[in-house]
Design a protein around this motif. Structure first.
Motif, PDB file in Angstrom:
ATOM      1  N   PRO A  47       0.840  -1.203   0.000  1.00 32.87           N
ATOM      2  CA  PRO A  47       0.000   0.000   0.000  1.00 32.87           C
ATOM      3  C   PRO A  47       0.873   1.251   0.000  1.00 32.87           C
ATOM      4  O   PRO A  47       2.020   1.234   0.459  1.00 32.87           O
ATOM      5  CB  PRO A  47      -0.788  -0.127   1.308  1.00 32.87           C
ATOM      6  CG  PRO A  47      -0.712  -1.571   1.673  1.00 32.87           C
ATOM      7  CD  PRO A  47       0.606  -2.056   1.171  1.00 32.87           C
ATOM      8  N   ALA A  48       0.331   2.351  -0.496  1.00 30.09           N
ATOM      9  CA  ALA A  48       1.106   3.582  -0.645  1.00 30.09           C
ATOM     10  C   ALA A  48       1.720   4.050   0.672  1.00 30.09           C
ATOM     11  O   ALA A  48       2.870   4.512   0.698  1.00 30.09           O
ATOM     12  CB  ALA A  48       0.224   4.677  -1.233  1.00 30.09           C
ATOM     13  N   THR A 170      -4.508  12.227   0.809  1.00 27.34           N
ATOM     14  CA  THR A 170      -4.667  10.786   0.756  1.00 27.34           C
ATOM     15  C   THR A 170      -3.638  10.154  -0.177  1.00 27.34           C
ATOM     16  O   THR A 170      -3.483  10.577  -1.323  1.00 27.34           O
ATOM     17  CB  THR A 170      -6.079  10.418   0.260  1.00 27.34           C
ATOM     18  OG1 THR A 170      -7.049  11.030   1.118  1.00 27.34           O
ATOM     19  CG2 THR A 170      -6.280   8.909   0.271  1.00 27.34           C
ATOM     20  N   ALA A 172      -1.850   7.244  -2.506  1.00 26.06           N
ATOM     21  CA  ALA A 172      -2.244   6.177  -3.431  1.00 26.06           C
ATOM     22  C   ALA A 172      -1.062   5.862  -4.329  1.00 26.06           C
ATOM     23  O   ALA A 172      -0.128   6.660  -4.468  1.00 26.06           O
ATOM     24  CB  ALA A 172      -3.456   6.598  -4.264  1.00 26.06           C
ATOM     25  N   THR A 173      -1.081   4.682  -4.935  1.00 27.11           N
ATOM     26  CA  THR A 173      -0.064   4.342  -5.920  1.00 27.11           C
ATOM     27  C   THR A 173      -0.539   4.765  -7.295  1.00 27.11           C
ATOM     28  O   THR A 173      -1.735   4.818  -7.574  1.00 27.11           O
ATOM     29  CB  THR A 173       0.236   2.830  -5.913  1.00 27.11           C
ATOM     30  OG1 THR A 173      -0.979   2.109  -6.121  1.00 27.11           O
ATOM     31  CG2 THR A 173       0.850   2.405  -4.585  1.00 27.11           C
ATOM     32  N   ASP A 174       0.423   5.081  -8.170  1.00 25.71           N
ATOM     33  CA  ASP A 174       0.077   5.571  -9.505  1.00 25.71           C
ATOM     34  C   ASP A 174       0.916   4.876 -10.569  1.00 25.71           C
ATOM     35  O   ASP A 174       1.496   5.516 -11.452  1.00 25.71           O
ATOM     36  CB  ASP A 174       0.271   7.091  -9.562  1.00 25.71           C
ATOM     37  CG  ASP A 174      -0.229   7.689 -10.872  1.00 25.71           C
ATOM     38  OD1 ASP A 174      -1.159   7.121 -11.473  1.00 25.71           O
ATOM     39  OD2 ASP A 174       0.335   8.715 -11.317  1.00 25.71           O
ATOM     40  N   LYS A 191      -4.139  12.314  -5.459  1.00 22.89           N
ATOM     41  CA  LYS A 191      -4.105  12.087  -6.904  1.00 22.89           C
ATOM     42  C   LYS A 191      -3.123  13.015  -7.637  1.00 22.89           C
ATOM     43  O   LYS A 191      -3.321  13.371  -8.789  1.00 22.89           O
ATOM     44  CB  LYS A 191      -5.506  12.233  -7.503  1.00 22.89           C
ATOM     45  CG  LYS A 191      -6.519  11.232  -6.951  1.00 22.89           C
ATOM     46  CD  LYS A 191      -7.883  11.414  -7.590  1.00 22.89           C
ATOM     47  CE  LYS A 191      -8.868  10.387  -7.039  1.00 22.89           C
ATOM     48  NZ  LYS A 191     -10.228  10.534  -7.635  1.00 22.89           N
TER      49      LYS A 191
END
Length: 248
Positions: A47-48, A170, A172-174, A191
């Motif tokens: 997870p990120a 927040t 997140a993976t990209d 994002k």
């Protein structure tokens, strides 16, 4: 044996070539179904938040780093090219078209700049005699001088990384990417609005590229753990003004 139509063979070859191009050019998969994390350090599957924790721990534990790029703070853009270690560092800083060198060994900070820098350091542009004397010299910056606090942070690995390696919002993976030939996993804050960070998938998961939130600069990190020497400048190249610089 049934012959394969020539047109189908050509189409298959074209698809294969396109897949190779996509994988090589972007680091993405999808044509062959291969695992993009195969042969990596495995952080791409995390997870990120865990990736961020791993890369921060790796950065903190490294003895040295080469940091380069732009940082925007208080409306001013600084272009940095610094080599840093736990007990000091050296390199150059450019701001508003003026470049100056910094060298810190332990607590002692040196500032090296040309006459133009010193001639305008106090905003007057009048003290040409002092400026000429300091031109190209390593000027000792007293710890009590305002310039010490202003510039020493650029030579402090822990201070710089604490302030820079932060994503906002927040996490997140990209996807999988590449930086200077090294495969990476990218993590983002909100994002991308809160910044993006590319983390190495090869060897130790060091941070390799940071895009700061709010268009506040882009930085590259390299040469993690590669040692370098810090040496005191020659006395003939050094100027000591005692407790305070002639300009601040």
């Amino acid at each position: 044996m049934t012959a394969i139509p020539q047109g189908r063979t050509r189409r298959a070859a074209l698809v294969s070539a396109l897949c190779a191009l996509v994988v090589t050019g972007t680091g993405l998969t999808g044509c062959s179904g291969e695992d993009p994390d195969a042969g990596t350090n495995g952080v791409g599957k995390l997870p990120a938040a865990k990736i961020q924790a791993r890369t921060r721990a790796a950065a903190d534990s490294a003895d040295t780093v080469h940091l380069s790029g732009n940082v925007v703070t208080n409306g001013r853009t600084y272009t940095l090219d610094m080599r840093l270690k736990s007990d000091g560092g050296f390199g150059s800083v450019t701001s508003q078209g003026v470049t100056f060198g910094l060298l810190r060994i332990g607590a002692q900070l040196y500032l090296k700049a040309n006459a133009e820098f010193w001639n305008h350091a106090d905003g007057s542009g009048k003290d040409t005699a002092t400026a000429d004397k300091l031109d190209g010299k390593y000027v000792k910056v007293p710890q009590g001088d305002p310039s010490y606090k202003r510039f020493s942070g650029f030579t402090d690995k822990d201070v710089l990384l604490d302030g820079l390696l932060t994503l906002h919002g927040t996490l997140a993976t990209d996807g999988h990417h590449e930086q200077s030939g090294v495969r990476t996993i990218r993590i983002t804050g909100d994002k991308g609005a809160g910044g993006t960070l590319d983390v190495s998938l090869e060897g130790t998961p060091y941070p390799l590229r940071l895009v700061r939130a709010g268009d506040a600069g882009t930085l590259s990190f390299s040469d993690w753990g590669k040692g370098f020497a810090l040496a005191e400048p020659e006395k003939s190249e050094t100027v000591d003004y005692g407790k305070q610089l002639p300009t601040s």
